[in-house]
Design an enzyme around this catalytic site. Sequence first.
Site, PDB file in Angstrom:
ATOM      1  N   SER A  32      25.410  86.912   8.616  1.00  0.00           N
ATOM      2  CA  SER A  32      24.531  87.730   9.350  1.00  0.00           C
ATOM      3  C   SER A  32      24.022  87.144  10.325  1.00  0.00           C
ATOM      4  O   SER A  32      24.395  87.029  11.868  1.00  0.00           O
ATOM      5  CB  SER A  32      22.876  87.014   8.102  1.00  0.00           C
ATOM      6  OG  SER A  32      21.940  88.476   8.700  1.00  0.00           O
ATOM      7  N   SER A  33      22.351  86.881  10.923  1.00  0.00           N
ATOM      8  CA  SER A  33      21.814  86.700  12.004  1.00  0.00           C
ATOM      9  C   SER A  33      20.322  86.717  12.136  1.00  0.00           C
ATOM     10  O   SER A  33      19.378  87.568  11.307  1.00  0.00           O
ATOM     11  CB  SER A  33      21.793  88.084  13.228  1.00  0.00           C
ATOM     12  OG  SER A  33      21.106  87.654  13.921  1.00  0.00           O
ATOM     13  N   TYR A  37      20.885  96.938  14.216  1.00  0.00           N
ATOM     14  CA  TYR A  37      21.663  96.246  14.507  1.00  0.00           C
ATOM     15  C   TYR A  37      20.648  94.978  13.194  1.00  0.00           C
ATOM     16  O   TYR A  37      21.303  94.475  12.120  1.00  0.00           O
ATOM     17  CB  TYR A  37      21.483  95.239  15.368  1.00  0.00           C
ATOM     18  CG  TYR A  37      22.365  93.550  16.144  1.00  0.00           C
ATOM     19  CD1 TYR A  37      24.038  93.022  15.458  1.00  0.00           C
ATOM     20  CD2 TYR A  37      21.767  92.465  15.926  1.00  0.00           C
ATOM     21  CE1 TYR A  37      24.789  92.264  14.649  1.00  0.00           C
ATOM     22  CE2 TYR A  37      21.791  91.518  15.560  1.00  0.00           C
ATOM     23  CZ  TYR A  37      23.568  91.333  14.925  1.00  0.00           C
ATOM     24  OH  TYR A  37      24.534  90.519  15.050  1.00  0.00           O
ATOM     25  N   LYS A  78      21.074  93.360   9.461  1.00  0.00           N
ATOM     26  CA  LYS A  78      22.019  92.291   9.432  1.00  0.00           C
ATOM     27  C   LYS A  78      20.680  91.905   8.335  1.00  0.00           C
ATOM     28  O   LYS A  78      21.357  90.854   7.415  1.00  0.00           O
ATOM     29  CB  LYS A  78      21.691  91.390  10.772  1.00  0.00           C
ATOM     30  CG  LYS A  78      22.519  91.966  11.569  1.00  0.00           C
ATOM     31  CD  LYS A  78      23.924  91.307  10.486  1.00  0.00           C
ATOM     32  CE  LYS A  78      24.825  91.074  11.673  1.00  0.00           C
ATOM     33  NZ  LYS A  78      26.885  91.175  11.243  1.00  0.00           N
TER      34      LYS A  78
END
Length: 247
Positions: free
Chosen positions: A132-133, A146, A150
Site C-alpha cells: 500500500s502506501s 492513488y 491504496k
Amino acid sequence: MDLQLAGKAALVTGGTKGIGRAVVEALLAEGAKVAFCARNAAEVEAAAAELGATGTALDVADGAALAAWVADTAERFGGIDVAVANVSALAIGAGEDNWKASFEVDLMHTVRLCEAALPHLTATRGSIVAISSVSGREIDFAKDAYGTMKAAVVHYVSGLAFEHAAAGVRANCVSPGNTYFPGGVWAGIEGGDPDLFATAMGLNPTGRMATAEEIAYAVMMLASPRASFITGTNLVVDGALTRGVQL
C-alpha cells in the site's frame, strides 16, 4: 535469523525494478523459488537473466492473464506459499484516467492476484503481502486516485485476513513512505520537479528517503512463517514521516 522461506514458492508482481525487484532478490537470497511478472517484456527478460528467477511479461490489469500466470506458476512450483501484490499504476492526480488506472492496477490487480492464489495458499497455509502506501492513511500530494486506492488495498487485505484466518492464511500490508530508487517516481520528481522533491525531503525526519531494500525487509518479515500470528496488519515503513497514530 532463519526466515524459514527456503524452498517456498513465491509470486511477486512488478519484479523488474524498485521494491518489487528488491523483494524478488530478498526471497531468492532466502532460498525461495520465485516467479515475477511485469509489463515490459524486455525488462522482464533482462531481470530474469540477472536474477535467476522465472519472469513473465503481462499486464496485471488483464485479469485472465494474471489468473493464468498464477495457475501456471502453481503447477510449475507445485504450489504457492507467498503472494506479493506490488504493482502500482502510480497514477497521481484527480483526472478520470488516473482513477481508472488506479482502480484497475492498484486495487483490482491485488484482488485478482489474491483470488487466484488463495486456493493454493490455503493448501500451504501461506501468506499474502500487499504494498500500500502512507498516501493511503494521510492526505498528501497523492491524495486523489492513488491515495484512495491504496487505502482500499489496506481495507481489502484486512478483510482477507479475517476471512481466511481459520484456514491458516495470513494477509498483511506494507505501507512505504517516500522510497527512492533509480527509475522510480522520486528519482523522476528529483529531476522534473526539484521544488517538490526538496519539500518531500524536508518532511522526512531521518533526512533521507527509504531504499527499496528497506521496504523489502518488511515484506520478508511478514511473508515469513515466523510471523505466524501477524495477520490483518498494515505495517508502516516510513522513517517517522507520517504523524498519525495507529490505534
